[in-house]
Write an enzyme that holds these catalytic residues in place. Structure first.
Site, PDB file in Angstrom:
ATOM      1  N   TRP A  31     -40.448  36.103  11.063  1.00  0.00           N
ATOM      2  CA  TRP A  31     -39.203  35.710  11.746  1.00  0.00           C
ATOM      3  C   TRP A  31     -37.989  36.396  11.155  1.00  0.00           C
ATOM      4  O   TRP A  31     -37.008  36.619  11.855  1.00  0.00           O
ATOM      5  CB  TRP A  31     -39.068  34.197  11.942  1.00  0.00           C
ATOM      6  CG  TRP A  31     -38.723  33.276  10.827  1.00  0.00           C
ATOM      7  CD1 TRP A  31     -39.036  33.403   9.512  1.00  0.00           C
ATOM      8  CD2 TRP A  31     -37.990  32.033  10.963  1.00  0.00           C
ATOM      9  NE1 TRP A  31     -38.573  32.308   8.827  1.00  0.00           N
ATOM     10  CE2 TRP A  31     -37.931  31.462   9.678  1.00  0.00           C
ATOM     11  CE3 TRP A  31     -37.412  31.343  12.024  1.00  0.00           C
ATOM     12  CZ2 TRP A  31     -37.309  30.234   9.435  1.00  0.00           C
ATOM     13  CZ3 TRP A  31     -36.800  30.125  11.780  1.00  0.00           C
ATOM     14  CH2 TRP A  31     -36.738  29.590  10.506  1.00  0.00           C
ATOM     15  N   ASP A 165     -39.895  26.038   4.317  1.00  0.00           N
ATOM     16  CA  ASP A 165     -41.021  25.896   3.391  1.00  0.00           C
ATOM     17  C   ASP A 165     -41.186  24.563   2.661  1.00  0.00           C
ATOM     18  O   ASP A 165     -42.243  23.981   2.664  1.00  0.00           O
ATOM     19  CB  ASP A 165     -40.951  26.986   2.325  1.00  0.00           C
ATOM     20  CG  ASP A 165     -41.035  28.376   2.913  1.00  0.00           C
ATOM     21  OD1 ASP A 165     -40.895  28.516   4.139  1.00  0.00           O
ATOM     22  OD2 ASP A 165     -41.232  29.329   2.148  1.00  0.00           O
ATOM     23  N   ARG A 197     -35.756  26.493  -6.396  1.00  0.00           N
ATOM     24  CA  ARG A 197     -37.052  26.829  -5.795  1.00  0.00           C
ATOM     25  C   ARG A 197     -37.996  25.616  -5.803  1.00  0.00           C
ATOM     26  O   ARG A 197     -37.757  24.643  -6.495  1.00  0.00           O
ATOM     27  CB  ARG A 197     -37.717  27.973  -6.589  1.00  0.00           C
ATOM     28  CG  ARG A 197     -36.889  29.239  -6.673  1.00  0.00           C
ATOM     29  CD  ARG A 197     -36.720  29.968  -5.360  1.00  0.00           C
ATOM     30  NE  ARG A 197     -37.982  30.400  -4.781  1.00  0.00           N
ATOM     31  CZ  ARG A 197     -38.088  31.004  -3.603  1.00  0.00           C
ATOM     32  NH1 ARG A 197     -37.021  31.248  -2.874  1.00  0.00           N
ATOM     33  NH2 ARG A 197     -39.251  31.370  -3.137  1.00  0.00           N
ATOM     34  N   GLU A 397     -29.211  33.994   0.257  1.00  0.00           N
ATOM     35  CA  GLU A 397     -30.281  33.454   1.094  1.00  0.00           C
ATOM     36  C   GLU A 397     -29.910  32.072   1.654  1.00  0.00           C
ATOM     37  O   GLU A 397     -30.163  31.781   2.822  1.00  0.00           O
ATOM     38  CB  GLU A 397     -31.564  33.364   0.244  1.00  0.00           C
ATOM     39  CG  GLU A 397     -32.821  32.968   1.006  1.00  0.00           C
ATOM     40  CD  GLU A 397     -34.038  32.887   0.091  1.00  0.00           C
ATOM     41  OE1 GLU A 397     -33.881  33.028  -1.150  1.00  0.00           O
ATOM     42  OE2 GLU A 397     -35.154  32.680   0.600  1.00  0.00           O
TER      43      GLU A 397
HETATM   44  C1  GLC Z   1     -38.748  31.955   2.485  1.00  0.00           C
HETATM   45  C2  GLC Z   1     -38.215  31.183   3.684  1.00  0.00           C
HETATM   46  C3  GLC Z   1     -38.838  31.736   4.956  1.00  0.00           C
HETATM   47  C4  GLC Z   1     -38.552  33.225   5.036  1.00  0.00           C
HETATM   48  C5  GLC Z   1     -39.044  33.952   3.758  1.00  0.00           C
HETATM   49  C6  GLC Z   1     -38.620  35.396   3.697  1.00  0.00           C
HETATM   50  O1  GLC Z   1     -40.115  31.771   2.335  1.00  0.00           O
HETATM   51  O2  GLC Z   1     -38.478  29.836   3.563  1.00  0.00           O
HETATM   52  O3  GLC Z   1     -38.317  31.081   6.086  1.00  0.00           O
HETATM   53  O4  GLC Z   1     -39.147  33.790   6.140  1.00  0.00           O
HETATM   54  O5  GLC Z   1     -38.506  33.319   2.631  1.00  0.00           O
HETATM   55  O6  GLC Z   1     -37.239  35.505   3.787  1.00  0.00           O
END
Ligand code: GLC
Length: 431
Positions: A31, A165, A197, A397
């Protein structure tokens, strides 16, 4: 700021695809690629198209698209290809090692967005023609393999498939599990503050679910039967429905393709009906997740709860209720829109990943959703909040939703120079 965003995207480009963030995430994520391509479309159409074509090149024979494509080996990330072992599935892609799980299906609306942004519609229509059937095949995979009760709602079998996540949404499911203690070396916490994290014990759950799927060679029917994690996620399903709409629009533009258009319309009619009867919670006035394994709704409100606005799912009345919930729980003068998890809940953690911080991709989804439903002021607010946060601290992020946390030297959380924050900034300022 605009030049900085472009510089980040160009620096994260790897000759055919982009990494989300240099050290933290050194591969291609599903995504992320969609959002990144939308950013590229504003200044470099070749990269926008290539990003998606590379992703689709990693598609499996059954239409599945993996959540991470491991283009090269890197020891800065765990778990890598040797843990995931996607090759256990007989129909997996032979060209690229990958994971055996997927992520929210954003590819359909991404290709439509690229077309809308494009100044050379003829060239972009060719791009659509090259890609659209692969995306259709991906949707077919979902409805044929991820909807065991034929409800029009597809499941995810791992929290990483949700994209959100470590959200508190999954806590009650993890309480039903008792995974072994894994000995492994995490890499994320050597790049980023561990406070921001997931914990080591949470990781045991994540790895254990993968091991169970591997023990069934990633067979969907077996996973549906045995995975301790099996959830109907409103965000995931909203992305699929939005992408169905996009494919309908694009097939109509191309002409012909009647049977595919009919199929897409019938998926959507059924999905939207089930969505509103099963995932809408009248007491909470919000969409909630459904835990299919333990047969219970997960009665918690998160940023995902509002994402159906982007796919035209709620009725006008439901939309009004969603706005009420958004404003009463997530709004107010002291908060930026929109925390990823209910700030009034005791599970809210403003610094930790998906347990509270603001994420730009969810804000972007909600910006367009609110606009579509005529909530222009709120849409503007969510857009200006996103831009203000990025202006203040840069392209991280995720970000604190509490305005009081922003001082002259404040930073964002998680990875820096983060691709989708830069990409979606470019889209937001162009609107
Ligand atoms: C983390 C996020 C996820 C994303 C990935 C890479 O795992 O939770 O949504 O795609 O990082 O950025």
């Amino acid at each position: 700021m605009k030049n900085k965003a472009i510089a980040i995207l160009d620096a994260n480009w790897r000759n055919g695809y982009s990494v989300p963030s240099k050290n933290l995430y050194p591969y291609q994520w599903l995504w992320d690629s969609g959002f990144i391509a939308i950013g590229f479309a504003h200044y470099d159409m070749d990269k926008a198209e290539k990003e998606i074509e590379t992703l689709l090149d990693a598609q499996w024979e059954n239409g599945f698209i993996p959540h991470i494509v491991f283009h090269q080996l890197s020891d800065s990330y765990f778990p890598g290809p040797n843990f995931h072992r996607a090759d256990l599935h007989p129909l997996s892609n032979k060209k690229y090692p990958s994971t055996g799980m997927t992520q929210p299906p954003v590819t359909g609306f991404t290709i439509e967005k690229i077309y809308q942004i494009s100044k050379d519609k003829k060239a972009s229509l060719n791009f659509i023609k090259r890609t659209i059937d692969k995306v259709f095949k991906n949707h077919e995979y979902f409805y044929n393999n991820r909807d065991p009760r034929n409800e029009g709602l597809v499941y995810i079998y791992h929290n990483w498939e949700s994209g959100t996540d470590n959200s508190p949404l999954w806590d009650s499911i993890f309480e039903t599990m008792n995974p072994p203690v894994y000995t492994f070396e995490r890499r994320d916490t050597s790049h980023v503050n561990p406070e921001e994290r997931p914990t080591q014990r949470e990781y045991d759950h994540y790895l254990h679910i993968i091991d169970i799927a591997k023990s069934h060679n990633y067979d969907d029917a077996k996973i549906a039967e045995h995975s301790p994690f099996l959830v109907q996620d409103p965000l995931f399903n909203a992305m699929l429905i939005k992408s169905n709409h996009a494919l309908i629009n694009m097939y109509e533009l191309i002409g012909g393709n009647e049977s595919k258009i009919e199929q897409l319309k019938s998926w959507n009619a059924k999905s939207i009906a089930s969505f509103n009867s099963k995932l809408y919670n009248k007491e909470l006035k919000a969409y909630v997740h459904y835990d299919l394994r333990n047969e219970r709704p997960i009665k918690l409100v998160s940023s995902s709860s509002f994402s159906p606005l982007y796919a035209g799912i709620p009725t006008k009345e439901q939309a009004a209720e969603l706005i009420e919930t958004m404003q009463s729980k997530f709004g107010g003068d002291s908060m930026y829109l929109l925390a990823s998890f209910d700030p009034t809940s005791e599970k809210f953690n403003p610094k930790k990943y998906w347990r509270g911080p603001v994420w730009i991709n969810l804000n972007w989804i909600l910006y367009y959703g609110l606009q579509d439903y005529g909530y222009k002021d709120l849409a503007q607010q969510i857009k200006f909040d996103s831009i203000e946060i990025l202006d203040k601290v840069g392209f991280y992020e995720y970000f604190d939703a509490r305005k009081s946390e922003y001082k002259a030297d404040s930073k964002g959380y998680g990875g820096s120079d983060f691709s989708w924050s830069a990409a979606l900034y470019l889209d937001l300022i162009n609107n």
